[in-house]
Design a protein around this motif. Structure first.
Motif, PDB file in Angstrom:
ATOM      1  N   LEU A 110       0.862  -1.186   0.000  1.00  0.00           N
ATOM      2  CA  LEU A 110       0.000   0.000   0.000  1.00  0.00           C
ATOM      3  C   LEU A 110       0.897   1.234   0.000  1.00  0.00           C
ATOM      4  CD1 LEU A 110      -2.714  -1.053   2.591  1.00  0.00           C
ATOM      5  CD2 LEU A 110      -2.859  -1.091   0.090  1.00  0.00           C
ATOM      6  N   PHE A 111       0.337   2.375  -0.395  1.00  0.00           N
ATOM      7  CA  PHE A 111       1.109   3.614  -0.380  1.00  0.00           C
ATOM      8  C   PHE A 111       0.946   4.254   1.005  1.00  0.00           C
ATOM      9  CE2 PHE A 111      -0.297   3.188  -4.923  1.00  0.00           C
ATOM     10  CZ  PHE A 111       0.877   2.589  -5.333  1.00  0.00           C
ATOM     11  N   PRO A 112       2.013   4.284   1.805  1.00  0.00           N
ATOM     12  CA  PRO A 112       1.863   4.633   3.221  1.00  0.00           C
ATOM     13  C   PRO A 112       1.478   6.087   3.461  1.00  0.00           C
ATOM     14  CG  PRO A 112       4.182   4.426   2.641  1.00  0.00           C
ATOM     15  CD  PRO A 112       3.394   3.962   1.448  1.00  0.00           C
ATOM     16  N   HIS A 113       1.758   6.963   2.487  1.00  0.00           N
ATOM     17  CA  HIS A 113       1.498   8.389   2.699  1.00  0.00           C
ATOM     18  C   HIS A 113       0.065   8.776   2.341  1.00  0.00           C
ATOM     19  CE1 HIS A 113       2.569   7.759  -1.428  1.00  0.00           C
ATOM     20  NE2 HIS A 113       2.372   9.013  -1.785  1.00  0.00           N
ATOM     21  N   TRP A 114      -0.726   7.808   1.887  1.00  0.00           N
ATOM     22  CA  TRP A 114      -2.108   8.094   1.523  1.00  0.00           C
ATOM     23  C   TRP A 114      -3.071   7.379   2.472  1.00  0.00           C
ATOM     24  CZ3 TRP A 114      -1.766   7.041  -4.476  1.00  0.00           C
ATOM     25  CH2 TRP A 114      -1.124   8.126  -5.083  1.00  0.00           C
TER      26      TRP A 114
ATOM     27  N   GLU B 109      16.581   5.697  -2.998  1.00  0.00           N
ATOM     28  CA  GLU B 109      16.993   4.290  -3.007  1.00  0.00           C
ATOM     29  C   GLU B 109      16.467   3.520  -1.799  1.00  0.00           C
ATOM     30  OE1 GLU B 109      21.224   4.548  -3.549  1.00  0.00           O
ATOM     31  OE2 GLU B 109      21.026   4.625  -5.732  1.00  0.00           O
ATOM     32  N   SER B 110      16.068   4.240  -0.760  1.00  0.00           N
ATOM     33  CA  SER B 110      15.586   3.543   0.437  1.00  0.00           C
ATOM     34  C   SER B 110      14.106   3.180   0.322  1.00  0.00           C
ATOM     35  CB  SER B 110      15.816   4.406   1.675  1.00  0.00           C
ATOM     36  OG  SER B 110      14.866   5.455   1.705  1.00  0.00           O
ATOM     37  N   ILE B 111      13.445   3.629  -0.733  1.00  0.00           N
ATOM     38  CA  ILE B 111      12.017   3.316  -0.858  1.00  0.00           C
ATOM     39  C   ILE B 111      11.863   1.901  -1.425  1.00  0.00           C
ATOM     40  CG2 ILE B 111       9.912   3.930  -2.126  1.00  0.00           C
ATOM     41  CD1 ILE B 111      10.878   6.864  -1.648  1.00  0.00           C
ATOM     42  N   PRO B 112      11.067   1.066  -0.762  1.00  0.00           N
ATOM     43  CA  PRO B 112      10.998  -0.339  -1.155  1.00  0.00           C
ATOM     44  C   PRO B 112      10.566  -0.504  -2.609  1.00  0.00           C
ATOM     45  CG  PRO B 112       9.764   0.035   0.879  1.00  0.00           C
ATOM     46  CD  PRO B 112      10.191   1.370   0.385  1.00  0.00           C
ATOM     47  N   ILE B 113      11.148  -1.468  -3.261  1.00  0.00           N
ATOM     48  CA  ILE B 113      10.873  -1.751  -4.666  1.00  0.00           C
ATOM     49  C   ILE B 113       9.385  -2.039  -4.888  1.00  0.00           C
ATOM     50  CG2 ILE B 113      11.479  -4.204  -4.414  1.00  0.00           C
ATOM     51  CD1 ILE B 113      12.558  -2.294  -7.448  1.00  0.00           C
ATOM     52  N   GLY B 114       8.736  -2.581  -3.837  1.00  0.00           N
ATOM     53  CA  GLY B 114       7.309  -2.901  -3.930  1.00  0.00           C
ATOM     54  C   GLY B 114       6.447  -1.681  -4.228  1.00  0.00           C
ATOM     55  N   GLN B 115       6.890  -0.493  -3.791  1.00  0.00           N
ATOM     56  CA  GLN B 115       6.136   0.729  -4.085  1.00  0.00           C
ATOM     57  C   GLN B 115       6.123   0.990  -5.590  1.00  0.00           C
ATOM     58  OE1 GLN B 115       4.592   3.055  -1.716  1.00  0.00           O
ATOM     59  NE2 GLN B 115       4.658   1.103  -0.657  1.00  0.00           N
ATOM     60  N   TYR B 116       7.264   0.778  -6.229  1.00  0.00           N
ATOM     61  CA  TYR B 116       7.344   0.957  -7.676  1.00  0.00           C
ATOM     62  C   TYR B 116       6.473  -0.070  -8.378  1.00  0.00           C
ATOM     63  CZ  TYR B 116      11.512   3.901  -7.108  1.00  0.00           C
ATOM     64  OH  TYR B 116      12.380   4.905  -6.766  1.00  0.00           O
ATOM     65  N   LYS B 128       4.267  10.019 -13.234  1.00  0.00           N
ATOM     66  CA  LYS B 128       3.263  10.080 -12.162  1.00  0.00           C
ATOM     67  C   LYS B 128       3.713   9.266 -10.972  1.00  0.00           C
ATOM     68  CE  LYS B 128      -1.107  11.053 -14.330  1.00  0.00           C
ATOM     69  NZ  LYS B 128      -2.225  10.417 -15.035  1.00  0.00           N
ATOM     70  N   ARG B 129       4.299   8.117 -11.265  1.00  0.00           N
ATOM     71  CA  ARG B 129       4.763   7.250 -10.185  1.00  0.00           C
ATOM     72  C   ARG B 129       5.769   8.013  -9.337  1.00  0.00           C
ATOM     73  NH1 ARG B 129       7.896   2.068 -12.265  1.00  0.00           N
ATOM     74  NH2 ARG B 129       9.554   3.597 -12.428  1.00  0.00           N
ATOM     75  N   PHE B 130       6.663   8.742  -9.981  1.00  0.00           N
ATOM     76  CA  PHE B 130       7.665   9.472  -9.202  1.00  0.00           C
ATOM     77  C   PHE B 130       7.019  10.580  -8.377  1.00  0.00           C
ATOM     78  CE2 PHE B 130      10.711  12.815  -8.361  1.00  0.00           C
ATOM     79  CZ  PHE B 130      11.674  12.085  -7.679  1.00  0.00           C
ATOM     80  N   PHE B 131       6.222  11.422  -9.020  1.00  0.00           N
ATOM     81  CA  PHE B 131       5.742  12.606  -8.306  1.00  0.00           C
ATOM     82  C   PHE B 131       4.626  12.306  -7.309  1.00  0.00           C
ATOM     83  CE2 PHE B 131       8.070  14.699 -11.724  1.00  0.00           C
ATOM     84  CZ  PHE B 131       8.856  15.535 -10.940  1.00  0.00           C
ATOM     85  N   LYS B 132       3.826  11.273  -7.559  1.00  0.00           N
ATOM     86  CA  LYS B 132       2.731  10.987  -6.633  1.00  0.00           C
ATOM     87  C   LYS B 132       3.135  10.009  -5.529  1.00  0.00           C
ATOM     88  CE  LYS B 132      -1.427  11.268  -7.949  1.00  0.00           C
ATOM     89  NZ  LYS B 132      -2.749  11.369  -8.558  1.00  0.00           N
ATOM     90  N   ILE B 133       4.025   9.099  -5.843  1.00  0.00           N
ATOM     91  CA  ILE B 133       4.275   8.012  -4.890  1.00  0.00           C
ATOM     92  C   ILE B 133       5.692   8.029  -4.326  1.00  0.00           C
ATOM     93  CG2 ILE B 133       4.395   5.491  -4.706  1.00  0.00           C
ATOM     94  CD1 ILE B 133       1.918   5.760  -6.817  1.00  0.00           C
ATOM     95  N   ILE B 134       6.685   8.188  -5.154  1.00  0.00           N
ATOM     96  CA  ILE B 134       8.060   8.111  -4.665  1.00  0.00           C
ATOM     97  C   ILE B 134       8.487   9.428  -3.995  1.00  0.00           C
ATOM     98  CG2 ILE B 134      10.454   7.613  -5.287  1.00  0.00           C
ATOM     99  CD1 ILE B 134       8.426   5.250  -5.629  1.00  0.00           C
ATOM    100  N   PHE B 135       8.287  10.550  -4.703  1.00  0.00           N
ATOM    101  CA  PHE B 135       8.769  11.835  -4.191  1.00  0.00           C
ATOM    102  C   PHE B 135       8.225  12.193  -2.800  1.00  0.00           C
ATOM    103  CE2 PHE B 135       8.620  16.487  -3.872  1.00  0.00           C
ATOM    104  CZ  PHE B 135       9.970  16.769  -3.968  1.00  0.00           C
TER     105      PHE B 135
END
Ligand SMILES: Nc1ncnc2c1ncn2[C@@H]1O[C@H](COP(=O)(O)OP(=O)(O)O)[C@@H](O)[C@H]1O
Ligand SMILES: [Mg+2]
Lengths: 262, 214
Positions: A110-114, B109-116, B128-135
Motif C-alpha cells: 500500500l502507499f503509506p502516505h495516503w 533508493e531507500s524506498i521499497p521496490i514494492g512501491q514501484y 506520475k509514479r515518481f511525483f505521486k508516490i516516490i517523491f
C-alpha cells in the motif's frame, strides 16, 4: 472465453532457467490455483503475466488479443522492439492492457502516505481519468465489501496486516479488472489473520471473479479453486481439477510436494 | 559602543540573503543532479558523479574564490560589483545542491521496490509514479539529513568573507578590530545561535508534520 493465455513461456536469470516452457489459460469466471515449492518460479510467472517482468520467449494474450508473440525464439511485445523492464514500463500499449488485470502482493505494498480511501481511489482517477464522485462511491463500496468502511480515513500503518491486505484487494477491485492475480496473499500474515483474507477471496470466487492464486494454503486451493497447476523446476508437472489434483495427485513429484502439507 | 549595531545588522541582512538564496536554489537543483547521478546512461551518470565528487571533495571556501575570481582570471571578463554576491550565491547553491543530490539519492533508493511495482501494475506512468508516490515518501525520509545540512549552511555563510563580502561575521570582525573590543563578535555569535535555534525549531515542526504515517 479465455481471459488470459500464456504459451511456451521461458525465462532465465543470468543463464539460470527459472521458467522452462509453461503454458496455461484462464477462462472467464474461473479460479486457478498455482502451487509449488518456494523458488519454483511462481512469483516470476505472475510478474510476467502483469508486465513487471518480461519473458524471454513465448506468447501471451489478454481477452483474445495477442500481447506477446514469439519471433525466432524470442518474445516480442506489442508496440516495442526491446526486451527490457524499462521498455515495458514505457510501453503505452501495455499500459492500456494493464487495466485488464490487478495484482495483490504478498506484502500488500500500500502507499503509506495516503489514506486507505486515497489508496483505493487514486489510480482510477489519475490513471483511468474516471469521475471522482463515481470512483469515491465505488471505492467505498469495495471497502465496505472488505469490511473496512470505517477505516477509509485511516493510514495503512494504523491497520493490521489482514486489514492492509484487504485494502490492497479493494484497490485492485476498484479498477474493475477482468482478472486478479494473488501472489501468496496470506504468507506475510500471522496465522490468525489468514482466515479473513481467505474468506474475502472465497467470496470473490462465489461472485465468479476470474482469479489466479499462488498459495500454500492447500485446503483453500482445494475448496475454492476450479483448477490447479503444480509447478516444479520451471515446468507444469501436473494440472487439472483443483480438488482432484490436491486430494488425489497422479504424479510422484506432486504427491511428494503435497505430503509436506498433511 | 552602541554605534556598531547598524553595521552588525547590515551584516546580518547579508548573511540571511546568502542563507535563503542558497536554499531556494540548491534544494530544487539537487533533484536534477540526483536524477543525473541515478541515470542509466553511463555518460550522464559519470559526469554527475565527477561533479558531485569535486563539489564535495574540495573546500567550499576555495569554490567561492574560484566562482568570484574565475571569470576574470580564466576568461579575462571584468564583472561589475554585483558579481560579488552573485558569485557567492552561485557557489553556495551549487555546492549545497551536490550534497542535497546525494541525500535525495539515498532517500529514493531507500524506498521499497514494492512501491514501484504496485504503482506500475496500477498503471501509473513513470512520471506520475515518481511525483505521486516516490517523491512524497522521499521528502519524509530526507528531512533529517537535509536539516543537518541547513544548520551547517547557517554557519557556512561566514565563508563569504573570503571574497570580502560584508556578511555578519566579516562586519563583526571589522568592528571588533576598529574598536578593540570583542563584544561585536559575541553579538555575532549570539545572532548565529538564535538563528540556528529558530531554523532547527521550524524544521523540526516540518518533520513532525510528516509523522502522520510511518
Ligand atoms: N530479478 C531476478 N534476478 C535474478 N534471479 C531472480 C530474479 N527473480 C527471481 N529470481 C530467481 O528465480 C527463482 C524463482 O523465484 P520466484 O519466482 O520468486 O519463486 P517462487 O515465487 O516460486 O518462490 C529463484 O531462484 C530466484 O532467486
Ligand atoms: Mg513467490
Amino acid at each position: 472465453m479465455n481471459i488470459f493465455e500464456i504459451k511456451n513461456c521461458k525465462k532465465s536469470f543470468d543463464g539460470i532457467k527459472v521458467i522452462d516452457d509453461i503454458s496455461f489459460n484462464v477462462k472467464e469466471g474461473e479460479v486457478l490455483a498455482i502451487i509449488g515449492s518456494s523458488g519454483s518460479g511462481k512469483t516470476t510467472l505472475l510478474r510476467i503475466c502483469t508486465f513487471l517482468q518480461y519473458m524471454d520467449d513465448g506468447e501471451m494474450s489478454y481477452l483474445g488479443e495477442k500481447i506477446v508473440t514469439s519471433d525466432n525464439g524470442a518474445s516480442r511485445y506489442i508496440g516495442q522492439n526491446e526486451l527490457s523492464i524499462d521498455a515495458l514500463n514505457n510501453n503505452k500499449e501495455l499500459i492500456k492492457i494493464k487495466s485488464n488485470f490487478g495484482l495483490v502482493f504478498q506484502n500488500f505494498n500500500l502507499f503509506p502516505h495516503w489514506t486507505v480511501l486515497r489508496n483505493v481511489m487514486d489510480a482510477p482517477i489519475s490513471v483511468e481519468k474516471r469521475d471522482k464522485d463515481e470512483v469515491e462511491a465505488s471505492a467505498m463500496k469495495y471497502l465496505k465489501k472488505m469490511g473496512l468502511e470505517t477505516k477509509a480515513m485511516r493510514y495503512p500503518c494504523e491497520l493490521s496486516g489482514g486489514q492492509q491486505q484487504r485494502v490492497a484487494i479493494a484497490r485492485a477491485l476498484c479498477l474493475e479488472p477482468k482478472i486478479i492475480y494473488f501472489d501468496e496473499p496470506t504468507s506475510a500474515l500471522d496465522p490468525e489473520l489468514t482466515g479473513e483474507i481467505l474468506k474475502v477471496i472465497k467470496d470473490l470466487a462465489n461472485e465468479n471473479k476470474t482469479m489466479v492464486i499462488v498459495t500454500h494454503e492447500m485446503n483453500f486451493a482445494r475448496d475454492v479453486a476450479d483448477r490447479a497447476i503444480f509447478v516444479d523446476n520451471g515446468v507444469i508437472v501436473e494440472e487439472g481439477d483443483a480438488h482432484e489434483l490436491i486430494t488425489n495427485p497422479k504424479m510422484e513429484r506432486t504427491k511428494k510436494f503435497l505430503q509436506k502439507y498433511n | 559602543m552602541i554605534e556598531f549595531i547598524p553595521k552588525i545588522l547590515s551584516g546580518a541582512k547579508a548573511t540571511l540573503l546568502i542563507f535563503f538564496m542558497t536554499l531556494i536554489f540548491s534544494l530544487p537543483l539537487g533533484l536534477p543532479i540526483c536524477f543525473m547521478r541515478m541515470s542509466k546512461n553511463r555518460f550522464v551518470k559519470g559526469i554527475a558523479t565527477v561533479i558531485i565528487s569535486i563539489l564535495r571533495g574540495t573546500p567550499l571556501m576555495l569554490q567561492l574564490i574560484v566562482w568570484f575570481f574565475g571569470p576574470y582570471y580564466i576568461f579575462g571578463i571584468r564583472l561589475n560589483s554585483d558579481w560579488r554576491i552573485l558569485s557567492i550565491i552561485i557557489g553556495f547553491s551549487i555546492n549545497y545542491a551536490a550534497y542535497f543530490a546525494e541525500i535525495y539519492r539515498a532517500g529514493i533508493e531507500s524506498i521499497p521496490i514494492g512501491q514501484y511495482e504496485a504503482a506500475t501494475v496500477l498503471g501509473y506512468t513513470k512520471t506520475k509514479r515518481f511525483f505521486k508516490i516516490i517523491f512524497p515518501q522521499m521528502v519524509k525520509r530526507v528531512l533529517p539529513p537535509v536539516t543537518n545540512e541547513v544548520i551547517t549552511l547557517i554557519k557556512d555563510t561566514s565563508l563569504a568573507f573570503v571574497v570580502a563580502y560584508a556578511e555578519m561575521f566579516t562586519m563583526a570582525k571589522q568592528v571588533a578590530a576598529a574598536e578593540t573590543t570583542i563584544v561585536p563578535l559575541f553579538v555575532a555569535g549570539l545572532f548565529y545561535y538564535i538563528f540556528n535555534y529558530l531554523v532547527a525549531f521550524i524544521l523540526e515542526k516540518i518533520e513532525k508534520s510528516f509523522n502522520y504515517y510511518s
